[in-house]
Design a protein around this motif. Sequence first.
Motif, short mmCIF file in Angstrom:
data_model
loop_
_atom_site.label_atom_id
_atom_site.label_comp_id
_atom_site.label_asym_id
_atom_site.label_seq_id
_atom_site.Cartn_x
_atom_site.Cartn_y
_atom_site.Cartn_z
N SER A 151 79.18 24.81 46.59
CA SER A 151 79.25 23.48 47.20
C SER A 151 79.82 23.51 48.61
N ASN A 152 80.28 24.68 49.06
CA ASN A 152 80.82 24.83 50.40
C ASN A 152 79.74 25.42 51.32
N PRO A 153 79.28 24.70 52.34
CA PRO A 153 78.22 25.21 53.20
C PRO A 153 78.56 26.52 53.89
N GLN A 154 79.85 26.81 54.04
CA GLN A 154 80.26 28.02 54.74
C GLN A 154 80.09 29.29 53.90
N ILE A 155 80.15 29.15 52.59
CA ILE A 155 80.10 30.34 51.73
C ILE A 155 78.97 30.31 50.71
N ALA A 156 78.21 29.23 50.66
CA ALA A 156 77.16 29.11 49.65
C ALA A 156 76.11 30.21 49.81
N MET A 157 75.69 30.48 51.04
CA MET A 157 74.67 31.52 51.26
C MET A 157 75.17 32.88 50.81
N TYR A 158 76.43 33.20 51.09
CA TYR A 158 76.98 34.49 50.68
C TYR A 158 77.10 34.58 49.16
N ILE A 232 67.63 31.29 44.71
CA ILE A 232 68.28 30.24 45.51
C ILE A 232 67.97 28.87 44.93
N TYR A 233 66.73 28.66 44.55
CA TYR A 233 66.33 27.36 44.03
C TYR A 233 67.06 27.03 42.74
N ALA A 234 67.30 28.05 41.92
CA ALA A 234 68.00 27.82 40.66
C ALA A 234 69.50 27.59 40.88
N MET A 235 70.08 28.23 41.90
CA MET A 235 71.52 28.15 42.11
C MET A 235 71.94 26.94 42.95
N THR A 236 71.23 26.68 44.04
CA THR A 236 71.68 25.65 44.98
C THR A 236 70.59 24.65 45.35
N ASN A 237 69.34 24.97 45.03
CA ASN A 237 68.23 24.09 45.43
C ASN A 237 68.18 23.89 46.94
N GLY A 238 68.66 24.90 47.67
CA GLY A 238 68.67 24.82 49.13
C GLY A 238 69.92 24.22 49.73
N GLY A 239 70.77 23.61 48.93
CA GLY A 239 71.99 22.98 49.43
C GLY A 239 73.15 23.96 49.47
N PRO A 240 74.34 23.48 49.77
CA PRO A 240 74.63 22.11 50.23
C PRO A 240 74.31 21.93 51.71
N VAL A 241 73.89 20.76 52.06
CA VAL A 241 73.53 20.40 53.44
C VAL A 241 72.51 21.38 54.00
N ASN A 242 71.55 21.78 53.17
CA ASN A 242 70.46 22.68 53.57
C ASN A 242 70.95 24.06 54.03
N SER A 243 72.17 24.43 53.67
CA SER A 243 72.75 25.67 54.18
C SER A 243 72.16 26.92 53.54
N THR A 244 71.47 26.79 52.42
CA THR A 244 70.88 27.96 51.77
C THR A 244 69.36 27.90 51.75
N HIS A 245 68.78 27.01 52.49
CA HIS A 245 67.32 26.92 52.55
C HIS A 245 66.76 28.11 53.32
N ILE A 246 65.72 28.72 52.77
CA ILE A 246 64.95 29.74 53.46
C ILE A 246 63.49 29.26 53.50
#
Length: 294
Positions: A151-158, A232-246
């Motif tokens: 839920s944290n945009p700074q660490i969600a991708m990692y 990614i889609y299963a874990m975050t659905n691209g969120g939060p705030v689109n930070s994990t969208h590829i």
Amino acid sequence: MKRDKWYILMILPGIAFICFFIFYPLIKGGVIAFQEYNLFNLKNVRFNGLDNFKAVINNEHVGFSMILLNTLKWTLLSLLLQFLLGFLLAMMLKSPFKGRSLYCGFVFYPWALCGFSIGLIWSWLFNGQFGVINDLLMRAGLISENIGWLSNPQIAMYSVIVANVWYGIPYFGIMLLAALQSVPNDLYEAATLDGCGSVKKLLHVTIPYIKPTIVSTVLLRSMWIVNFPDLIYAMTNGGPVNSTHILGTMMINKIYKEFNYGQASAYGVIIMLILLLYALMYLKITRATEENML
């Protein structure tokens, strides 16, 4: 002549299968990328030139440059860690030991799982309220309060990269282990007689001998990672705030949320062109390094 005709008849089903399930969808997707193609307005399907690509690049809600940066980060970090840990795993499993076959079965099992199911498992592990990872870190005294990994945009991708690394290690482990087992012992014995230590044997014997396997596995795995939005889609659905969208998750969103097949196909064409350019550059660079070594 009769025998040649028989051979042609025998391979026709295979050719038809490839054309129908590979070439036809590829061509059809390329055509749709230049069409106004919405599932809710099929009566108004028409060619619109480059409008789909313009809409994708000039998206006001999700910046295209951010999507490209996320895709690059997702691919490079996942690939690097998967390769290093997979190579280390292969080196550890190279020498026989008791129960190695059973251990290999457990280690390589994740590679047989569905990416979406792995995403669900890791989303539970990374859950900010009742996740196992937070619980273990708190019990170890490393954190004092729960962390919102997804839920944290700074660490969600990692966080999703960690899950992807765990999933991809067995692939490199399997492929590199098979290559390591093919290295002749005579080369190691000759290197020992020349006074080479373990590091020199690794750099001057092992890696050069299995380099073709490394080149092919890295190329294939990097392409698979780019085309692996399931996790990614299963874990975050691209969120939060689109930070994990590829690029891949954006393509899925265009299909299942907006039903805009034209823009989804545009994303697919962009992915295909990027991977084609990458493959050409990668093969050219690796071929040049081989020629320099010779």
